[in-house]
Design a protein around this motif. Structure first.
Motif, short mmCIF file in Angstrom:
data_model
loop_
_atom_site.label_atom_id
_atom_site.label_comp_id
_atom_site.label_asym_id
_atom_site.label_seq_id
_atom_site.Cartn_x
_atom_site.Cartn_y
_atom_site.Cartn_z
N ARG A 1 0.83 -1.21 0.00
CA ARG A 1 0.00 0.00 0.00
C ARG A 1 0.86 1.25 0.00
NH1 ARG A 1 -3.11 -3.13 3.61
NH2 ARG A 1 -2.21 -2.09 5.43
N ALA A 2 1.98 1.22 0.74
CA ALA A 2 2.86 2.39 0.80
C ALA A 2 3.47 2.70 -0.56
CB ALA A 2 3.95 2.17 1.84
N LEU A 3 3.79 1.66 -1.34
CA LEU A 3 4.29 1.88 -2.68
C LEU A 3 3.23 2.50 -3.57
CD1 LEU A 3 6.30 -1.34 -3.64
CD2 LEU A 3 7.21 0.96 -3.31
N ARG A 4 2.02 2.01 -3.48
CA ARG A 4 0.97 2.44 -4.40
C ARG A 4 0.45 3.84 -4.07
NH1 ARG A 4 -0.08 -1.72 -7.62
NH2 ARG A 4 0.27 -3.85 -6.88
N ASP A 5 0.50 4.23 -2.78
CA ASP A 5 -0.02 5.56 -2.46
C ASP A 5 1.10 6.61 -2.37
OD1 ASP A 5 1.20 5.32 0.07
OD2 ASP A 5 -0.67 4.77 1.08
N ARG B 1 3.79 6.75 -0.41
CA ARG B 1 4.49 6.99 0.86
C ARG B 1 5.90 6.40 0.85
NH1 ARG B 1 2.03 4.06 4.86
NH2 ARG B 1 0.64 3.02 3.38
N ALA B 2 6.15 5.44 -0.02
CA ALA B 2 7.47 4.82 -0.08
C ALA B 2 7.94 4.76 -1.53
CB ALA B 2 7.43 3.41 0.52
N ASP B 3 9.26 4.85 -1.71
CA ASP B 3 9.86 4.78 -3.04
C ASP B 3 10.13 3.34 -3.46
OD1 ASP B 3 11.58 7.34 -1.57
OD2 ASP B 3 10.29 7.74 -3.30
N VAL B 4 10.45 2.50 -2.50
CA VAL B 4 10.85 1.12 -2.77
C VAL B 4 10.47 0.32 -1.54
CG1 VAL B 4 13.20 1.49 -1.92
CG2 VAL B 4 12.77 -0.35 -3.55
N ALA B 5 10.23 -0.99 -1.72
CA ALA B 5 9.80 -1.80 -0.58
C ALA B 5 10.44 -3.18 -0.64
CB ALA B 5 8.28 -1.94 -0.55
N LEU B 6 10.56 -3.79 0.53
CA LEU B 6 10.92 -5.20 0.64
C LEU B 6 9.63 -5.96 0.90
CD1 LEU B 6 14.12 -4.92 2.84
CD2 LEU B 6 13.99 -5.28 0.37
N LEU B 7 9.25 -6.83 -0.04
CA LEU B 7 7.96 -7.51 0.05
C LEU B 7 8.14 -9.02 0.09
CD1 LEU B 7 5.59 -5.68 -2.47
CD2 LEU B 7 5.59 -5.55 0.00
N PRO B 8 7.63 -9.68 1.14
CA PRO B 8 7.54 -11.13 1.09
C PRO B 8 6.46 -11.51 0.08
CG PRO B 8 7.28 -10.28 3.34
CD PRO B 8 7.15 -9.13 2.41
N ASP C 1 0.60 -8.64 -5.17
CA ASP C 1 0.03 -8.21 -6.43
C ASP C 1 1.06 -7.36 -7.17
OD1 ASP C 1 -1.45 -7.26 -8.55
OD2 ASP C 1 -2.90 -6.15 -7.34
N ALA C 2 1.58 -7.88 -8.28
CA ALA C 2 2.66 -7.21 -9.00
C ALA C 2 2.16 -6.20 -10.04
CB ALA C 2 3.54 -8.24 -9.69
N ALA C 3 0.86 -5.99 -10.14
CA ALA C 3 0.33 -5.05 -11.14
C ALA C 3 0.87 -3.65 -10.89
CB ALA C 3 -1.19 -5.03 -11.09
N GLY C 4 1.50 -3.07 -11.90
CA GLY C 4 2.04 -1.72 -11.80
C GLY C 4 3.35 -1.62 -11.06
N LEU C 5 3.95 -2.76 -10.72
CA LEU C 5 5.20 -2.76 -9.96
C LEU C 5 6.28 -3.52 -10.71
CD1 LEU C 5 3.75 -3.67 -6.44
CD2 LEU C 5 4.27 -1.37 -7.30
N ASP C 6 7.52 -3.12 -10.52
CA ASP C 6 8.67 -3.89 -10.96
C ASP C 6 9.31 -4.50 -9.72
OD1 ASP C 6 8.44 -3.49 -13.64
OD2 ASP C 6 9.94 -1.90 -13.77
N SER C 7 9.98 -5.64 -9.89
CA SER C 7 10.55 -6.30 -8.73
C SER C 7 11.78 -7.10 -9.10
CB SER C 7 9.52 -7.24 -8.09
OG SER C 7 9.19 -8.31 -8.96
N GLU C 8 12.56 -7.41 -8.10
CA GLU C 8 13.71 -8.29 -8.26
C GLU C 8 13.78 -9.20 -7.04
OE1 GLU C 8 18.38 -8.43 -9.38
OE2 GLU C 8 17.06 -6.80 -10.00
N VAL D 1 10.92 -4.20 -4.41
CA VAL D 1 9.84 -3.83 -5.32
C VAL D 1 9.74 -2.31 -5.40
CG1 VAL D 1 7.39 -4.15 -5.83
CG2 VAL D 1 8.63 -5.92 -4.57
N TRP D 2 9.45 -1.81 -6.59
CA TRP D 2 9.32 -0.36 -6.78
C TRP D 2 8.26 -0.11 -7.85
CZ3 TRP D 2 13.04 -3.59 -8.45
CH2 TRP D 2 13.35 -3.61 -9.82
N PRO D 3 7.66 1.07 -7.88
CA PRO D 3 6.66 1.37 -8.91
C PRO D 3 7.26 1.29 -10.31
CG PRO D 3 6.53 2.97 -7.13
CD PRO D 3 7.79 2.17 -6.90
#
Length: 237
Positions: free
Chosen positions: A84-88, A90-97, A101-108, A208-210
């Motif tokens: 949620r913080a990525l999508r709204d 509040r955060a530039d990048v996140a560590l996600l277990p 939902d990867a829609a609209g996000l890039d990840s490694e 993960v990042w937008p």
């Protein structure tokens, strides 16, 4: 969406404030750990959202700061808050277990590991080398769900417990808890036994990042997080 390497130049999302809680100063070499809602505040850089159980000491401490050329601002949140913080913004990048939902996000993908159950060292099940879900009949997860059902959806935010509370419940035999091996390896405790649960899927951890991000700082953080994850293996349990 398969993980992508950050070949593009991802982008400064808005800076973020979290609800008041503990504040921790992150200095080179210091381990950064805080309960849900706490924030480690450093000099300006990327704002990073992470689950409270993520291996932040290795991924977000001095190693990443040195590779990135400066420290980052760390925002810890409970289950589901990182995405949620990525999508709204509040955060530039996140560590996600995973999964998420990867829609609209890039990840490694940074790492992955089997699921284990934490239980009191005095629990008779601790004598086993492997535990199946039916073995846990009659035991409860920290939020009151029957453990034999496996993982459950994240609880409401007002019922979140931090790691110390969860571990205390486990140590006295009031609860058992499912967690990734890559978390368990960083929290050895004499009163807790960790045992693999092959009935449950492995748990990945991704940076993960937008997908629309173009921030050089975020791109640098992703590269640094990958390098640190590769050079700092999770301790064995």
């Amino acid at each position: 969406m398969p993980p992508r390497r950050p070949g593009h130049q991802p982008a400064p999302g808005p800076r973020t404030e979290t609800p008041p809680s503990a504040a921790v100063e992150a200095r080179p070499g210091a381990a950064v750990e805080a309960p849900p809602g706490a924030r480690a505040e450093t000099s300006p850089g990327a704002a990073v959202e992470a689950p409270p159980h993520a291996p932040v000491a290795s991924l977000l401490g001095a190693p990443v700061a040195s590779l990135l050329g400066g420290p980052v601002e760390l925002l810890l949140g409970g289950p589901g808050e990182q995405e949620r913080a990525l999508r709204d913004g509040r955060a530039d990048v996140a560590l996600l277990p995973g999964p998420f939902d990867a829609a609209g996000l890039d990840s490694e993908l940074l790492l992955t590991g089997p699921t284990v159950v934490a239980l009191a060292a005095a629990d008779p099940l601790a004598a086993r080398t492997v535990i199946r879900l039916p073995d846990l009949t009659g035991r409860l997860l920290p939020y009151g769900s029957p453990a034999e059902r496996g993982r459950v959806a994240p609880p409401p935010a007002d019922r979140l417990r931090d790691l110390s509370q969860i571990f205390n419940l486990v140590e006295v035999g009031s609860a058992v808890w499912f967690l990734p091996e890559w978390v368990a390896g960083r929290f050895p405790r004499p009163g807790i036994a960790y045992r693999p649960v092959p009935d449950l899927d492995p748990v990945p951890l991704s940076v993960v990042w937008p997908a629309t991000s173009r921030s050089p700082a975020v791109a640098a953080f992703v590269r640094a997080a990958r390098d640190v994850a590769e050079s700092h293996p999770v301790p064995a349990i």
